[in-house]
Scaffold this active site. Structure first.
Site, mmCIF file in Angstrom:
data_model
loop_
_atom_site.group_PDB
_atom_site.id
_atom_site.type_symbol
_atom_site.label_atom_id
_atom_site.label_comp_id
_atom_site.label_asym_id
_atom_site.label_seq_id
_atom_site.Cartn_x
_atom_site.Cartn_y
_atom_site.Cartn_z
ATOM 1 N N THR A 198 40.478 95.946 39.873
ATOM 2 C CA THR A 198 40.331 95.632 41.302
ATOM 3 C C THR A 198 40.394 94.128 41.500
ATOM 4 O OG1 THR A 198 39.003 97.602 41.671
ATOM 5 C CG2 THR A 198 38.752 95.819 43.271
ATOM 6 N N CYS B 116 29.204 71.065 18.784
ATOM 7 C CA CYS B 116 28.107 71.661 18.032
ATOM 8 C C CYS B 116 28.558 73.003 17.479
ATOM 9 C CB CYS B 116 26.915 71.909 18.947
ATOM 10 S SG CYS B 116 25.933 70.470 19.173
#
Ligand code: PMP
Length: 422
Positions: free
Chosen positions: A260, A346
């Site tokens: 949708t 990181c």
């Protein structure tokens, strides 16, 4: 120095995401409430309203990039667009039956976004060959480099338009035209050219016709539109590009992308594209002046600092700067009031230097101590001056504590020191 009017922290991370333009929010609002229909509802006004809104947005997107509205496929963003383009081409144009290896060859670059690298890596596991081109030390991929990597079984070239960490601009129109020439030469209508233009579209003039693009990805949230929506340009003529869909279901978006429609998001993307087309030139000039102001200030105040990537061939709003003799983590800690990205990522266990900077040959130390500062539509001179002053202060302070910098000031050639490893 911080003035009383300056709201902290200041935002210098527009390459990561941009705020939504209030005009975009206004355009979206009615589609949450009174115009909430499903564009797939063909029998009533609610559905027709949603469909009209989607087609209006499609026209704005197409106008921004010189395409026809039928060539726009709405996605959830650039990650999905890249996956659909890369896997969709690979599966459609593959050379040999699955599982037998040698299914086809793909050319891309080492400093692409993960949303390109990882689909390519998955395809490698599934029997495709991939060439990852190393960019020049200035971050650029040239048409000549791509030309040299093509093979008889190359089915896809995927080269980003502008790099998200550096802002450097690859030779995308040159690559597009080179591939078009190869096709004209005969026998090569099976090479498809995709560009991840997430950092480029909406900021710089784009024309898929003259630039020879077959597939192009972009994203709402990098151009002052909402998150979770994007566009994929799919060429329909000369040649018609075919794709194997990656999400199957109700057949929306001509079967390329079922589900949708995200009507509010699509309306927002359309409005963001409309505004970008109208304001791109003035935004670009203003941002270039701000970036020059920032870099002049930082490079003027701090020796041993360098701009990473080509000095001129780059987007006007991104500055990627390394500061020698500074420890990267300490620098980020010291500039808490400046929201920006660092040259380290990181991972679960450690701070890894950016693979983009490493691919250019920037050493680990300098990669760690680099900052990506990216500005946007509402960045002010006052914010730029504040950021420049804060970074200068932080770098000077960290250098005062650096034994290496001290030795350097004493005239010792630190490159000649032999370090004892523990
Ligand atoms: N490609 C590039 C070059 C990007 O900068 C980004 C976003 N950082 C993406 C792809 C992924 O975009 P999205 O967030 O829309 O999935």
């Amino acid at each position: 120095m911080a003035s009383t009017t300056l709201k902290l922290p200041v935002y210098f991370d527009h390459a990561a995401t941009t705020p939504c333009d209030p005009r975009v929010v206004q355009a979206m609002l009615p589609y949450f409430t009174e115009r909430f229909g499903n564009a797939g509802s063909r029998n009533h006004k609610f559905g027709w309203e949603a469909e009209d809104a989607i087609e209006g947005a499609r026209e704005h997107c197409a106008a921004l990039i010189g395409a026809s509205p039928k060539e726009i496929v709405f996605t959830s963003g650039a990650t999905e667009g890249n996956n659909l383009a890369i896997k969709g081409v690979a599966e459609m144009y593959e050379r040999a039956p699955a599982g037998r290896g040698g299914r086809g060859h793909i050319v891309t670059a080492m400093h692409e976004h993960k949303a390109v690298l990882d689909p390519c890596k998955r395809l490698m596991k599934e029997g495709f060959d991939v060439t990852f081109l190393q960019p020049r030390p200035d971050g650029i991929i040239t048409a000549e480099m791509v030309r040299g990597a093509l093979r008889d079984d190359t089915i896809l070239v995927s080269i980003m338009w502008a790099n998200n960490e550096l802002g450097t601009i690859n030779e995308v129109p040159e690559i597009g035209r080179m591939i078009r020439e190869l096709r004209k030469g005969g026998g090569r209508d099976d090479i498809v050219f995709h560009t991840d233009a997430t950092q480029w579209v909406g900021k710089m003039p784009t024309n898929v016709e003259t630039d020879g693009i077959d597939l192009m990805t972009w994203s709402g949230h990098k151009i002052y539109g909402p998150k979770g929506v994007g566009g994929l340009y799919v060429r329909r003529r000369n040649p018609r590009v075919r794709l194997v869909s990656q999400i199957d279901g109700g057949g929306q978006e001509r079967g390329f992308r079922s589900g949708t429609h995200n009507v509010t998001g699509i309306v927002g993307l359309g409005e963001a594209c409309r505004i970008a087309r109208a304001e791109m030139d003035s935004d670009r000039e203003r941002l270039f002046r701000l970036r020059t102001r920032l870099e002049t200030s930082l490079l003027g105040a701090l020796d041993h600092s360098q701009v990473n990537g080509h000095k001129d061939r780059r987007l006007p709003h991104i500055a990627n700067i390394s500061f020698g003799f500074v420890e990267g983590e300490g620098l980020m800690m010291a500039i808490k009031n400046i929201a920006c990205s660092s040259g380290s990522a990181c991972t679960s266990a450690s701070l890894e230097p950016s693979y983009v900077l490493k691919s250019l040959g920037v050493g680990d130390e300098l990669a760690h101590s680099s900052l990506r500062l990216s500005m946007g539509r509402w960045t002010t001179e006052e914010q730029v001056d504040y950021a420049a002053a804060e970074i200068t202060k932080a770098v000077r302070k960290l250098r005062e504590m650096s034994p290496l910098y001290e030795m350097h000031l004493e005239g010792i050639d630190i490159t000649k020191i032999e370090w004892q490893q523990h």
